[in-house]
Design a protein around this motif. Structure first.
Motif, short mmCIF file in Angstrom:
data_model
loop_
_atom_site.label_atom_id
_atom_site.label_comp_id
_atom_site.label_asym_id
_atom_site.label_seq_id
_atom_site.Cartn_x
_atom_site.Cartn_y
_atom_site.Cartn_z
N ILE A 71 0.93 -1.15 -0.03
CA ILE A 71 -0.19 0.01 0.05
C ILE A 71 1.09 1.16 -0.06
CG2 ILE A 71 -1.67 1.23 1.22
CD1 ILE A 71 -2.82 -1.40 2.30
N VAL A 72 1.89 1.12 0.65
CA VAL A 72 2.80 2.49 0.97
C VAL A 72 3.44 2.77 -0.60
CG1 VAL A 72 4.96 3.34 1.95
CG2 VAL A 72 3.35 2.52 3.47
N HIS A 73 3.97 1.43 -1.03
CA HIS A 73 4.42 1.74 -2.43
C HIS A 73 3.62 2.29 -3.34
CE1 HIS A 73 8.55 0.22 -2.10
NE2 HIS A 73 8.22 -1.12 -1.59
N GLN A 74 2.32 1.85 -3.53
CA GLN A 74 1.31 2.43 -4.34
C GLN A 74 0.93 3.86 -4.18
OE1 GLN A 74 -1.60 -0.74 -4.29
NE2 GLN A 74 -0.50 -2.14 -5.50
N THR A 75 0.82 4.21 -2.90
CA THR A 75 0.17 5.28 -2.61
C THR A 75 1.42 6.61 -2.53
OG1 THR A 75 0.52 4.87 -0.04
CG2 THR A 75 -1.73 4.61 -1.25
N THR A 76 2.61 5.99 -2.34
CA THR A 76 3.70 7.11 -2.45
C THR A 76 4.64 7.35 -3.49
OG1 THR A 76 5.48 5.76 -1.32
CG2 THR A 76 3.91 6.88 0.06
N GLN A 77 4.20 6.47 -4.43
CA GLN A 77 4.98 6.32 -5.86
C GLN A 77 4.76 7.62 -6.50
OE1 GLN A 77 6.45 3.17 -6.75
NE2 GLN A 77 7.79 4.44 -7.87
N GLY A 78 3.82 8.58 -6.64
CA GLY A 78 3.69 9.43 -7.20
C GLY A 78 3.63 10.76 -6.46
N ALA A 79 3.86 10.63 -5.15
CA ALA A 79 3.70 11.83 -4.03
C ALA A 79 4.91 12.63 -4.31
CB ALA A 79 3.66 11.12 -2.60
N ALA A 80 4.68 13.86 -3.81
CA ALA A 80 5.81 14.77 -3.74
C ALA A 80 7.10 14.40 -3.15
CB ALA A 80 5.08 16.23 -3.03
N THR A 81 6.93 13.52 -1.87
CA THR A 81 8.13 13.00 -1.19
C THR A 81 8.87 11.83 -2.01
OG1 THR A 81 6.41 11.70 -0.03
CG2 THR A 81 7.09 13.72 0.90
N GLY A 82 8.12 11.47 -2.90
CA GLY A 82 8.38 10.33 -3.51
C GLY A 82 8.13 8.77 -2.81
N ASN A 83 8.84 8.25 -3.49
CA ASN A 83 8.35 6.66 -2.77
C ASN A 83 9.30 6.47 -1.53
OD1 ASN A 83 7.97 3.78 -2.06
ND2 ASN A 83 8.79 3.03 -3.99
N TRP A 84 8.42 6.05 -0.37
CA TRP A 84 9.09 6.14 0.88
C TRP A 84 9.93 5.08 1.00
CZ3 TRP A 84 4.39 6.98 4.89
CH2 TRP A 84 3.80 8.36 4.96
N LEU A 85 9.66 3.82 0.19
CA LEU A 85 10.24 2.56 0.48
C LEU A 85 11.16 2.10 -0.69
CD1 LEU A 85 7.76 0.57 2.73
CD2 LEU A 85 9.64 1.97 3.48
N LEU A 137 11.91 6.26 4.82
CA LEU A 137 11.76 4.90 5.82
C LEU A 137 11.17 5.58 7.07
CD1 LEU A 137 11.73 2.07 6.48
CD2 LEU A 137 14.13 2.31 6.99
N ASP A 138 11.93 6.75 7.81
CA ASP A 138 11.46 7.40 8.82
C ASP A 138 9.80 7.74 8.91
OD1 ASP A 138 11.83 9.40 6.89
OD2 ASP A 138 12.21 10.76 8.54
N TYR A 139 9.18 7.88 7.75
CA TYR A 139 7.86 8.37 7.63
C TYR A 139 7.18 7.01 7.95
CZ TYR A 139 8.64 13.20 5.78
OH TYR A 139 9.03 14.24 5.67
N TYR A 140 7.46 5.95 7.24
CA TYR A 140 6.82 4.61 7.27
C TYR A 140 6.93 3.90 8.92
CZ TYR A 140 6.31 -0.53 6.83
OH TYR A 140 5.89 -1.68 6.84
N TYR A 141 8.12 4.36 9.45
CA TYR A 141 8.24 3.97 11.07
C TYR A 141 7.35 4.83 11.66
CZ TYR A 141 12.54 1.17 10.43
OH TYR A 141 13.50 0.17 10.00
#
Length: 457
Positions: free
Chosen positions: A380-394, A403-407
């Motif tokens: 879910i994180v991969h799919q939702t953050t892929q096109g986000a301003a912050t970029g892919n979290w993982l 990764l800190d956001y994911y934590y």
């Protein structure tokens, strides 16, 4: 490949048979009717996890070293030989073990209560359950007699007598698929009351999963040199610090804190099992927050200061020392020592006596469920953050991700989990035995267990 997969299959079958049962079987060796036996049961779970974790440490260090630097064949032969020795030692004690006799499938009784309660759902709830419900305990039952409780009262209808119900001369129901006893109903209530802890355990172990996966990736992109030497601590070996924390804390807790808390609170285990589990969930929040702070520092150091190398398929190695990762692993081990051991002991004591191995399997099912949930969250994180301003979290390169956001997200889930658990703990009623005739287990010198009718207090 088929031969290799067959080996994996046999390991899964063997572990599925051993792990849920050895906890219940080991605790059954103590006499619950004596004070020393009760304390022995409490200590057994602590020392089981202590030795279990120590064995994992040996496996992740010495045996992995042999597999990586000497020979895979020898490295795999060592645990196979140790398992053979374990089998020999186990069967040597056959004549001295206390063996509680099996009494058939406990799930049949659970199914009967649910089916009969559904059939009698139109009946009106009795005003005085203790006087109007069918009360019968079979003479061969190993379960303690339970008090009637007001929770899940819709199940009480399964024990309501109707003109169509018939009683045998010995007092038992003629058809147990039409009439159940109060004892059966209360046993099902015990199971239903315990189930919510499974969901809390699944969320709790999300924290543990991150220390086994992404924390290792953190180590790969950190400076793992030991001091000024050229020796590098293997990234996967950092997990040992979590196990070391657990191994050190458990004996201290069992030998120092429990006796002190017992004198302070008057409780057998020092604190209640739910309190112990709640403390562990609270520590898991701190562990994830610390993990996030350390990762933010590691990433910032990698992007703003000279790096110390390049990790293939990953990226630049931060100059931050890998020792900064130790606190999060230590906190994770501490949280695991509180929650996992408390959870296993909770299942053993709160499940009906003939369902204790099922309680043990529920614990390991929570570990599996947590792994699946962790994989789902990562997807879910991969799919939702892929096109986000912050970029892919993982991403593969943690320096390009967050990764800190994911934590912090996992920490937020643990906060919600703690709130859920506190509400549940306030609602929960511990299993209580009533007074009356029930079958208990007496322990003999030759290790056999025999049944006798006694008054339970």
């Amino acid at each position: 490949m088929a031969f290799l997969l067959s080996g994996f299959g046999l390991m899964i079958i063997g572990a599925g048979g051993v792990r849920p049962c050895n906890l219940a079987f080991g605790a059954d060796q103590f006499n619950p009717n004596t004070e020393s036996g009760k304390r022995g049961i409490n200590s057994f779970f602590n020392w089981y996890f202590c030795t279990f974790t120590f064995a994992q440490m040996v496996s992740l260090t010495l045996i992995v070293y042999v597999q990586s630097n000497v020979s895979w064949a020898i490295g795999l032969a060592i645990p196979a030989l140790l398992m053979l020795v374990a089998c020999v030692v186990f069967f040597m004690g056959t004549k001295i073990y206390v063996r509680v006799p099996a009494t058939g499938s406990p799930m049949t009784s659970v199914a009967q209560v649910i089916v009969v309660a559904v059939k009698k759902r139109q009946l009106k709830q009795p005003d005085q359950p203790l006087l109007s419900l069918f009360n019968y305990i079979p003479p061969g039952s190993i379960n303690c007699k339970l008090r009637h409780t007001d929770q899940f009262r819709f199940l009480d209808k399964a024990a309501m007598l109707t003109p169509e119900d018939h009683i045998n001369p010995d007092g038992s129901a003629a058809n147990r698929w039409r009439l159940c006893s109060v004892q059966q109903v209360e046993e099902v209530k015990c199971v239903l009351r315990v189930i919510p802890t499974w969901f809390a355990a699944v969320i709790f172990h999300l924290m543990i999963n991150q220390q086994h996966t992404y924390a290792v990736f953190q180590a790969q992109q950190s400076n793992r040199r030991l001091g000024n030497t050229s020796f590098k601590i293997p990234a996967a070996s950092y997990v040992v610090f979590m196990m070391l924390s657990m191994t050190i804390w458990i004996p201290i807790y069992d030998r120092i804190f429990v006796p002190f808390l017992r004198r302070l609170t008057g409780k057998e285990g020092g604190i209640t099992l739910l309190q112990r589990m709640g403390i562990g969930i609270g520590i898991s929040i701190i562990a994830m927050l610390v993990s996030g702070v350390v990762e933010e520092h590691r990433r910032t150091t990698a992007l703003t200061k000279p790096t110390v190398g390049f990790q293939p398929r990953r990226g630049a190695v931060s100059s931050m020392s890998g020792m900064f990762l130790i606190p999060q692993f230590a906190l994770a081990g501490l949280a695991d020592a509180f929650t996992s051991i408390g959870l296993v002991e909770f299942y053993y004591k709160q499940f009906p006596e003939n369902m204790r191995s099922i309680g043990g399997s529920l614990f390991f099912c929570a570990l599996a469920g947590s792994s699946y949930l962790s994989s789902l969250l990562i997807t879910i994180v991969h799919q939702t953050t892929q096109g986000a301003a912050t970029g892919n979290w993982l991403p593969e390169d943690l320096n390009k991700g967050r990764l800190d956001y994911y934590y912090y997200m996992i920490a937020g889930l643990e906060v919600l989990n703690l709130g859920y658990f506190l509400v549940y703990a306030r609602w929960y009623e511990y299993k209580e035995t009533g007074t009356g005739s029930a079958t208990t287990i007496e322990f003999e010198a030759n290790g056999e267990a025999k049944q006798s009718d006694k008054t339970l207090v």
